[in-house]
Design a protein around this motif. Sequence first.
Motif, mmCIF file in Angstrom:
data_model
loop_
_atom_site.group_PDB
_atom_site.id
_atom_site.type_symbol
_atom_site.label_atom_id
_atom_site.label_comp_id
_atom_site.label_asym_id
_atom_site.label_seq_id
_atom_site.Cartn_x
_atom_site.Cartn_y
_atom_site.Cartn_z
ATOM 1 N N ARG A 195 5.636 -4.715 8.289
ATOM 2 C CA ARG A 195 4.833 -5.607 7.446
ATOM 3 C C ARG A 195 3.509 -4.949 7.077
ATOM 4 O O ARG A 195 3.045 -5.065 5.938
ATOM 5 C CB ARG A 195 4.605 -6.928 8.167
ATOM 6 N N GLU A 198 4.106 -2.462 4.413
ATOM 7 C CA GLU A 198 4.362 -3.182 3.168
ATOM 8 C C GLU A 198 3.058 -3.634 2.516
ATOM 9 O O GLU A 198 2.857 -3.467 1.298
ATOM 10 C CB GLU A 198 5.260 -4.388 3.457
ATOM 11 N N VAL A 199 2.154 -4.210 3.311
ATOM 12 C CA VAL A 199 0.862 -4.664 2.782
ATOM 13 C C VAL A 199 0.039 -3.473 2.297
ATOM 14 O O VAL A 199 -0.614 -3.539 1.244
ATOM 15 C CB VAL A 199 0.101 -5.469 3.850
ATOM 16 N N ARG A 201 1.152 -0.719 1.039
ATOM 17 C CA ARG A 201 1.699 -0.297 -0.262
ATOM 18 C C ARG A 201 1.249 -1.245 -1.379
ATOM 19 O O ARG A 201 1.004 -0.821 -2.510
ATOM 20 C CB ARG A 201 3.221 -0.228 -0.199
ATOM 21 N N GLU A 202 1.158 -2.524 -1.066
ATOM 22 C CA GLU A 202 0.697 -3.481 -2.071
ATOM 23 C C GLU A 202 -0.732 -3.175 -2.518
ATOM 24 O O GLU A 202 -1.090 -3.386 -3.685
ATOM 25 C CB GLU A 202 0.772 -4.904 -1.514
ATOM 26 N N LEU A 203 -1.555 -2.665 -1.592
ATOM 27 C CA LEU A 203 -2.957 -2.375 -1.908
ATOM 28 C C LEU A 203 -3.101 -1.181 -2.836
ATOM 29 O O LEU A 203 -4.071 -1.109 -3.597
ATOM 30 C CB LEU A 203 -3.740 -2.103 -0.625
ATOM 31 N N ALA A 205 -0.443 0.405 -4.808
ATOM 32 C CA ALA A 205 0.509 0.601 -5.899
ATOM 33 C C ALA A 205 -0.180 0.394 -7.248
ATOM 34 O O ALA A 205 -0.770 -0.649 -7.506
ATOM 35 C CB ALA A 205 1.684 -0.368 -5.754
ATOM 36 N N THR A 207 -2.870 1.704 -8.425
ATOM 37 C CA THR A 207 -4.331 1.697 -8.399
ATOM 38 C C THR A 207 -4.879 3.121 -8.371
ATOM 39 O O THR A 207 -4.213 4.048 -7.914
ATOM 40 C CB THR A 207 -4.863 0.933 -7.176
ATOM 41 N N GLU A 260 3.149 2.574 -16.621
ATOM 42 C CA GLU A 260 2.448 2.761 -15.357
ATOM 43 C C GLU A 260 1.415 3.886 -15.495
ATOM 44 O O GLU A 260 1.716 4.931 -16.077
ATOM 45 C CB GLU A 260 3.436 3.108 -14.240
#
Length: 276
Positions: A195, A198-199, A201-203, A205, A207, A260
């Motif tokens: 998890r 995963e978090v 990667r969210e920060l 991706a 950017t 992208e």
Amino acid sequence: MNDDVVLLERSGEIAIVRLNRPDRLNAFTYDMCERIVAALDECDADDDIRAVVLTGSGRAFCAGADLAAGGETFVLGTDPQTGGAPADQGGLVALRLYASTKPIIAAVNGPAAGVGVTMMLPADIRIASDTARFGFVFTRRGLVPEACSSWFLPRVVGVSTALEWTLGGKMVPATEALERGLVREVVPADRVLARAVEVARELVAGTAPVSVALTRQLMWRMLGAESPEVAHRADSQAIYVRGASGDVREGVGAFLAKREPVFPDRISEGLPDLFG
């Protein structure tokens, strides 16, 4: 760092810094301090690493200071340069996390006590296992909180909660840590690392790495600003510098072209000073 008290692993663009003394519940030592700092130095120097997850091996995150020396554990010699108190080792780790140019997620895989909890306070997000507990036990050992936690903890959970936990030397269950804002979420023990990755990667991706690093600096450093005018000056400098960057040209161009972005700027080339 593959046979040490701290392991540096990779999951694509995410680095995993793992405390690795599972037989001692990852109890903190001087060597561990040096190795954590070295691992973060390595992460900051590598442009292919976009974020860092800090976790522990085995069933604990970190049980606090290694107490093998018994009652002499905290008897310290003076600093040879100043003749005064030596630098608190937990504080050196906390300050290095604070200075990171990459986002840091703490994956709290089990109990975290003493320096085990205070050193993770400068992480940007903390995700806890349902087996985690957080021990602010300093007053029960005759000590005081360290690792710059008198600055970080009230900013994370508020001064009233910080005082409640530290004055009483409290062991805080994961549910209370979630309720009071110390952790973002609580997940099953076998999911906490996945998890956190995963978090992370969210920060990152899609950017711009340099913009992420500068945003992190602005958010943390402005917590101590004396007024919003200080933030206004730093924000203005940041917009001025970044507005003329290749990253902005790429970001805007990619948005208009509905593709992208591929940001050209690199942290290793240096960050602008926003606070001079």
